[in-house]
Scaffold this motif. Structure first.
Motif, PDB file in Angstrom:
ATOM      1  N   LEU A  86      25.427  32.525 -44.287  1.00 24.89           N
ATOM      2  CA  LEU A  86      23.997  32.031 -44.320  1.00 24.89           C
ATOM      3  C   LEU A  86      23.334  32.337 -45.512  1.00 24.89           C
ATOM      4  N   ASP A  87      23.409  31.309 -46.490  1.00 24.70           N
ATOM      5  CA  ASP A  87      22.540  31.694 -47.889  1.00 24.70           C
ATOM      6  C   ASP A  87      21.001  31.504 -47.765  1.00 24.70           C
ATOM      7  N   LYS A 145      21.407  39.160 -58.159  1.00 27.12           N
ATOM      8  CA  LYS A 145      20.911  37.919 -58.995  1.00 27.12           C
ATOM      9  C   LYS A 145      21.983  37.926 -60.092  1.00 27.12           C
ATOM     10  N   HIS A 146      22.026  36.619 -60.678  1.00 30.33           N
ATOM     11  CA  HIS A 146      22.711  36.195 -61.731  1.00 30.33           C
ATOM     12  C   HIS A 146      24.024  36.936 -61.551  1.00 30.33           C
ATOM     13  N   TRP A 147      24.730  36.446 -60.332  1.00 34.53           N
ATOM     14  CA  TRP A 147      26.161  37.050 -60.448  1.00 34.53           C
ATOM     15  C   TRP A 147      27.086  36.008 -60.749  1.00 34.53           C
ATOM     16  N   LEU A 177      34.588  35.375 -51.015  1.00 41.73           N
ATOM     17  CA  LEU A 177      33.159  34.988 -50.944  1.00 41.73           C
ATOM     18  C   LEU A 177      32.501  35.815 -52.004  1.00 41.73           C
ATOM     19  N   GLU A 178      31.862  35.086 -53.014  1.00 39.16           N
ATOM     20  CA  GLU A 178      31.006  35.897 -53.920  1.00 39.16           C
ATOM     21  C   GLU A 178      29.937  36.372 -53.395  1.00 39.16           C
ATOM     22  N   PRO A 179      29.481  37.832 -53.824  1.00 39.95           N
ATOM     23  CA  PRO A 179      28.254  38.442 -53.525  1.00 39.95           C
ATOM     24  C   PRO A 179      27.079  37.983 -53.848  1.00 39.95           C
ATOM     25  N   ILE A 180      26.611  36.811 -53.703  1.00 37.49           N
ATOM     26  CA  ILE A 180      25.441  36.333 -54.628  1.00 37.49           C
ATOM     27  C   ILE A 180      24.306  36.715 -53.771  1.00 37.49           C
ATOM     28  N   ALA A 219      24.606  45.795 -51.964  1.00 36.99           N
ATOM     29  CA  ALA A 219      24.639  45.057 -50.642  1.00 36.99           C
ATOM     30  C   ALA A 219      23.981  45.946 -49.561  1.00 36.99           C
ATOM     31  N   VAL A 220      23.586  45.462 -48.551  1.00 32.71           N
ATOM     32  CA  VAL A 220      23.029  46.213 -47.461  1.00 32.71           C
ATOM     33  C   VAL A 220      24.015  45.718 -46.144  1.00 32.71           C
TER      34      VAL A 220
END
Length: 392
Positions: free
Chosen positions: A176-177, A312-314, A338-341, A367-368
């Protein structure tokens, strides 16, 4: 086998990175040097050579005795952050990611694991990618577009949660983005940054076992700095860290919605509470977390893992993808990376259906994570019950 190997190597075939933590990765396979005068190193080298011969795969490792010009060249090519200060009496290996394994003469199985991973891992083919796109990514992206893509709001509809439930049932995960309102995600990101000085190594659980069995030994120091897990973490056990209450509220809404969906209702029937949020930072320099399952034996109570990314900006060259595998730890078939965006929530089953790893990160990756707990399972096992109060 050959095609799988080339697909794996291709991901490392990228331009040199820039910045303090973005050193170029110097090798396409493992390069190792060992003290040829050290009996322990020679025995380890023999074991490595034997395993290499039995893997029946393209080469995974080059061994160089030290001292020799080839060994010196390998040593000079290692990233400065990981380059050993001494080789005498040591067996040192540099992975394709730039991460260095020291003292392999004492624990050669760590190195053999890396060889086996290189030989056996299989990246997804066209059919797998198409399946994940069709069953997970595309339906949720479509739902987000249909709902106006407002961060924090678009998924709060029974229809969208139903789509997420179908993804969990068919592929064991969903994405879920734009999960939180932007201001709430900003608050969590600031909390992670502010908490960093008080964070501890994520490997403290393993180190605690060494401390209990051996006391303060050299093995304790190595356990604390085990390169298999390189994050630093802090738990918000009381929910007092900024942004946690808003995160818990959103996650509760999502999980309660999933519990009403026939596709996953039975699996979530006894999910009654969650651990305190775990803030984690992988501090660049190829830090990672090797393949694992959160609830390995299905006994510690964790049923559903939820991870919100705060980066941000990954960019792809920053690494740090969450790699999901097909079910069971014995399976080396990758499902997807999956990119950690920024503001991306990934939800997956905590059990053997979803082995996963964090690939090497080349800048800070935050990340959390929150684990939703099956109360019935926790009450059946004393260690699982204890985890509710001592999650680390």
């Amino acid at each position: 086998v050959q095609l799988g190997w080339h697909r794996f190597l291709k991901q490392w075939d990228m331009a040199p990175l820039v910045g303090d933590q973005h050193e170029a990765r110097p090798f396409s396979i493992i390069c190792a040097i060992y003290d040829a005068q050290c009996q322990a190193c020679l025995r380890a080298a023999q074991l490595v050579q034997f395993r290499e011969e039995t893997l029946q795969a393209p080469p995974t490792i080059q061994l160089h005795p030290w001292p020799s010009p080839a060994a010196e060249q390998v040593l000079a090519s290692m990233p400065a952050a990981h380059r050993p200060v001494m080789v005498q009496g040591c067996f040192v290996a540099c992975l394709p990611t730039g991460l260095v394994l020291s003292h392999c003469e004492e624990d050669v199985m760590r190195l053999i694991y890396e060889m086996e991973y290189l030989a056996m891992v299989r990246l997804p083919g066209t059919a797998q990618k198409s399946r994940v796109e069709r069953l997970v990514l595309a339906p949720l992206n479509t739902a987000r577009c249909e709902r106006g893509s407002a961060d924090g709001k678009w998924w709060r509809h029974a229809h969208v949660i139903k789509v997420a439930a179908k993804a969990l049932k068919s592929e064991n995960f969903c994405v879920l983005d734009g999960f939180l309102p932007v201001e709430h995600c900003e608050t969590l990101a600031r909390a992670a940054t502010q908490a960093r000085p008080s964070m501890v190594r994520g490997a403290t659980g393993a180190a605690g076992k060494v401390l209990k069995s051996e006391g303060y030994t050299a093995n304790l120091e190595r356990a604390l700095h085990d390169p298999s897990r390189g994050d630093v973490v802090k738990f918000s056990d009381d929910g007092g860290m900024p942004g946690c209450l808003e995160l818990y509220s959103a996650l509760d809404t999502l999980v309660e919605g999933l519990q009403s969906c026939d596709e996953v209702a039975e699996r979530l029937q006894f999910v009654d509470w969650a651990n305190g949020a775990m803030f984690a930072i992988y501090p660049g320099n190829a830090s990672r977390y090797i393949k694992h399952v959160d609830n390995t034996l299905g006994m510690d109570g964790r049923r559903l893992t939820a991870i919100l990314y705060l980066n941000k900006h990954w960019e792809p060259c920053d690494g740090g993808c969450l790699r999901l595998f097909e079910p069971t730890m014995q399976n080396f078939q990758v499902k997807c990376d999956l990119e950690p965006i920024w503001n991306r929530l990934v939800v997956f089953w905590s059990t053997q259906e979803v082995p996963h790893e964090v690939l090497s990160a080349y800048k800070d990756r935050a990340a959390v994570s929150v684990w939703f707990i099956c109360g019935r399972e926790s009450l059946r096992h004393p260690e699982a019950f204890q985890r509710l109060f001592l999650p680390a």
